[in-house]
Scaffold this motif. Sequence first.
Motif, PDB file in Angstrom:
ATOM      1  N   UNK A 375       0.822  -1.213   0.000  1.00 29.00           N
ATOM      2  CA  UNK A 375       0.000   0.000   0.000  1.00 29.00           C
ATOM      3  C   UNK A 375       0.855   1.261   0.000  1.00 29.00           C
ATOM      4  N   UNK A 376       1.947   1.224   0.777  1.00 28.64           N
ATOM      5  CA  UNK A 376       2.812   2.404   0.890  1.00 28.64           C
ATOM      6  C   UNK A 376       3.524   2.697  -0.413  1.00 28.64           C
ATOM      7  N   UNK A 377       4.068   1.665  -1.065  1.00 25.62           N
ATOM      8  CA  UNK A 377       4.800   1.907  -2.310  1.00 25.62           C
ATOM      9  C   UNK A 377       3.861   2.297  -3.443  1.00 25.62           C
ATOM     10  N   UNK A 378       2.640   1.799  -3.445  1.00 24.39           N
ATOM     11  CA  UNK A 378       1.674   2.147  -4.484  1.00 24.39           C
ATOM     12  C   UNK A 378       1.286   3.625  -4.403  1.00 24.39           C
ATOM     13  N   UNK A 379       1.178   4.134  -3.179  1.00 22.17           N
ATOM     14  CA  UNK A 379       0.770   5.534  -3.001  1.00 22.17           C
ATOM     15  C   UNK A 379       1.954   6.504  -3.008  1.00 22.17           C
ATOM     16  N   UNK A 380       3.175   5.990  -2.952  1.00 24.22           N
ATOM     17  CA  UNK A 380       4.371   6.845  -2.858  1.00 24.22           C
ATOM     18  C   UNK A 380       4.717   7.491  -4.195  1.00 24.22           C
ATOM     19  N   UNK A 381       5.229   8.702  -4.131  1.00 24.30           N
ATOM     20  CA  UNK A 381       5.684   9.396  -5.340  1.00 24.30           C
ATOM     21  C   UNK A 381       6.948  10.182  -5.022  1.00 24.30           C
ATOM     22  N   UNK A 382       7.906  10.142  -5.932  1.00 24.27           N
ATOM     23  CA  UNK A 382       9.144  10.902  -5.775  1.00 24.27           C
ATOM     24  C   UNK A 382       9.317  11.801  -6.995  1.00 24.27           C
ATOM     25  N   UNK A 383      10.340  12.656  -6.933  1.00 28.19           N
ATOM     26  CA  UNK A 383      10.666  13.474  -8.108  1.00 28.19           C
ATOM     27  C   UNK A 383      11.570  12.626  -8.992  1.00 28.19           C
ATOM     28  N   UNK A 384      10.939  11.902  -9.893  1.00 33.21           N
ATOM     29  CA  UNK A 384      11.675  10.948 -10.706  1.00 33.21           C
ATOM     30  C   UNK A 384      11.942  11.448 -12.111  1.00 33.21           C
ATOM     31  N   UNK A 385      12.295  10.518 -12.962  1.00 30.16           N
ATOM     32  CA  UNK A 385      12.663  10.840 -14.336  1.00 30.16           C
ATOM     33  C   UNK A 385      11.490  11.420 -15.126  1.00 30.16           C
ATOM     34  N   UNK A 386      10.297  10.960 -14.831  1.00 27.00           N
ATOM     35  CA  UNK A 386       9.102  11.460 -15.523  1.00 27.00           C
ATOM     36  C   UNK A 386       8.967  12.973 -15.365  1.00 27.00           C
ATOM     37  N   UNK A 387       9.105  13.453 -14.121  1.00 30.80           N
ATOM     38  CA  UNK A 387       8.985  14.889 -13.851  1.00 30.80           C
ATOM     39  C   UNK A 387      10.134  15.667 -14.480  1.00 30.80           C
ATOM     40  N   UNK A 388      11.343  15.085 -14.416  1.00 29.88           N
ATOM     41  CA  UNK A 388      12.508  15.761 -15.004  1.00 29.88           C
ATOM     42  C   UNK A 388      12.332  15.925 -16.520  1.00 29.88           C
ATOM     43  N   UNK A 389      11.890  14.860 -17.186  1.00 30.08           N
ATOM     44  CA  UNK A 389      11.715  14.910 -18.631  1.00 30.08           C
ATOM     45  C   UNK A 389      10.596  15.871 -19.022  1.00 30.08           C
ATOM     46  N   UNK A 390       9.548  15.891 -18.220  1.00 30.45           N
ATOM     47  CA  UNK A 390       8.419  16.781 -18.482  1.00 30.45           C
ATOM     48  C   UNK A 390       8.878  18.241 -18.468  1.00 30.45           C
ATOM     49  N   UNK A 391       9.706  18.583 -17.453  1.00 31.22           N
ATOM     50  CA  UNK A 391      10.226  19.952 -17.322  1.00 31.22           C
ATOM     51  C   UNK A 391      11.128  20.316 -18.502  1.00 31.22           C
ATOM     52  N   UNK A 392      12.000  19.381 -18.876  1.00 35.87           N
ATOM     53  CA  UNK A 392      12.962  19.640 -19.955  1.00 35.87           C
ATOM     54  C   UNK A 392      12.261  19.741 -21.309  1.00 35.87           C
ATOM     55  N   UNK A 393      11.315  18.869 -21.571  1.00 33.18           N
ATOM     56  CA  UNK A 393      10.595  18.903 -22.852  1.00 33.18           C
ATOM     57  C   UNK A 393       9.828  20.209 -23.022  1.00 33.18           C
ATOM     58  N   UNK A 394       9.295  20.695 -21.919  1.00 35.82           N
ATOM     59  CA  UNK A 394       8.588  21.981 -21.954  1.00 35.82           C
ATOM     60  C   UNK A 394       9.570  23.108 -22.304  1.00 35.82           C
ATOM     61  N   UNK A 395      10.762  23.057 -21.687  1.00 35.83           N
ATOM     62  CA  UNK A 395      11.790  24.076 -21.966  1.00 35.83           C
ATOM     63  C   UNK A 395      12.213  24.034 -23.433  1.00 35.83           C
ATOM     64  N   UNK A 396      12.348  22.825 -23.999  1.00 36.02           N
ATOM     65  CA  UNK A 396      12.748  22.682 -25.399  1.00 36.02           C
ATOM     66  C   UNK A 396      11.670  23.229 -26.325  1.00 36.02           C
ATOM     67  N   UNK A 397      10.403  22.945 -26.012  1.00 33.59           N
ATOM     68  CA  UNK A 397       9.294  23.461 -26.822  1.00 33.59           C
ATOM     69  C   UNK A 397       9.266  24.991 -26.824  1.00 33.59           C
TER      70      UNK A 397
END
Length: 431
Positions: A375-397
Amino acid sequence: MKKIKKYLKLLKNNKIILVISAIFLLNLFTRTYQLDIKNPFGYDQVDNAWAAMNIIVNHKFPLVGMVAKANSGVYVGPLYYYIVSFFYFIFNLNPIASQAIAVFSGIFTFWMIFIIFKKLLSLEAAIIALLLNSFSFNAIMFDRVQWPVQLLPTVSLLIFHLLYKITLGDVKKIIPLSIAVGFSFSLHFTSIFFSLIILFSLPLFPRTRETLKYGFIAISILIASITPNIIYLIASKNYISNTAYFSDAYHGFHLRRMSQLIGDALIQFDPYILLERLKPLKIILVPLFFLIYLKKNTSLEAKKICYLIALWFLVPWVIFSLYSGEISDYYFAVNRFIALLIIVYFINLVFTTKFLLGKIVIIIFILGYSINGLNTIISYKDVGLYDREKTVKKAIREGREIGFQAGVPESYVYYYLMRKKGIEVYGTNKK
């Protein structure tokens, strides 16, 4: 169809294989579920990524690894960087390699726990250890963070087992012991504890010519493992800052300081103790283990294993009582699986009792423990690669450039995404 029926019959007749396979798949799930969201991609992972890029693209082969302690001038060995570069080569510099390394290391840990716990305790104890480590949220996150320390507890457990086998007379294990210790020098500066533990274990080594022969080979392997660091120190004259750091960090032995660190010295019990209110009891777990274990088993082998366990806790505790710098919980990671060994021993002791109630209590505990971890790992969220890529792709656009910054995840993600487009950024020689 006949082959499928044959395999099903094999599994039916070998229920243990089925149980281990099920636990392995669940362990894999807890370590791989939403990798890009739950696995951190921060400073240490970026440092490793740039090191891999330098090896693969710039053909710069480092003599040292990550800095052991900020502003200390002390570095671990370079071997882990080369392992990291292998994965980044396979994934063509994609930062997803970081997550692949974490998964691979977690799988290695799973099987090391099973094999070694089975040999040291029993099959039942090994299964309990796998369950606890598979579903402890702290253990899950430890396995999800890709950096050298991730492998330190596993290598430490291997060193413990090899050292134990040597004290029983298997002197050929001195060679793999030296290889494991040599590799540990590329993981964290606390690997120095292994040298002291081995030193205090020497009186238990067989006094034979064969021991001397393998001992000389082992010393050669250890010297070879630290040679790159020595070359780097001499070339950069970094030994001056090393000496200054160690002299500044040393404050002498004080019993009060040692008593203050008792909680830290036993902190590796915490990941496997579910209830917070029970964690203070960890103070009695080691002496209680010695009392019960030696009462049930008075053999010389039992005394040797207890002696080694004592060293695994005492050496880090005493050494850090001499140290005036900041101490983190992972500084005691070398005894993580030794703590698990003790907890598993107690649980297995209750489970193997003749009383049915004891078995029921353990089964309910492990079920609750497992559900809580899932239950804990399913609900857990970190600042992972998904967020990093999202930020960078926005900057590139938006046409924004992200400049090179050491340890900043977005800078490496930007480098990778632009490289995919055939655009080289930052030039070369970046780390």
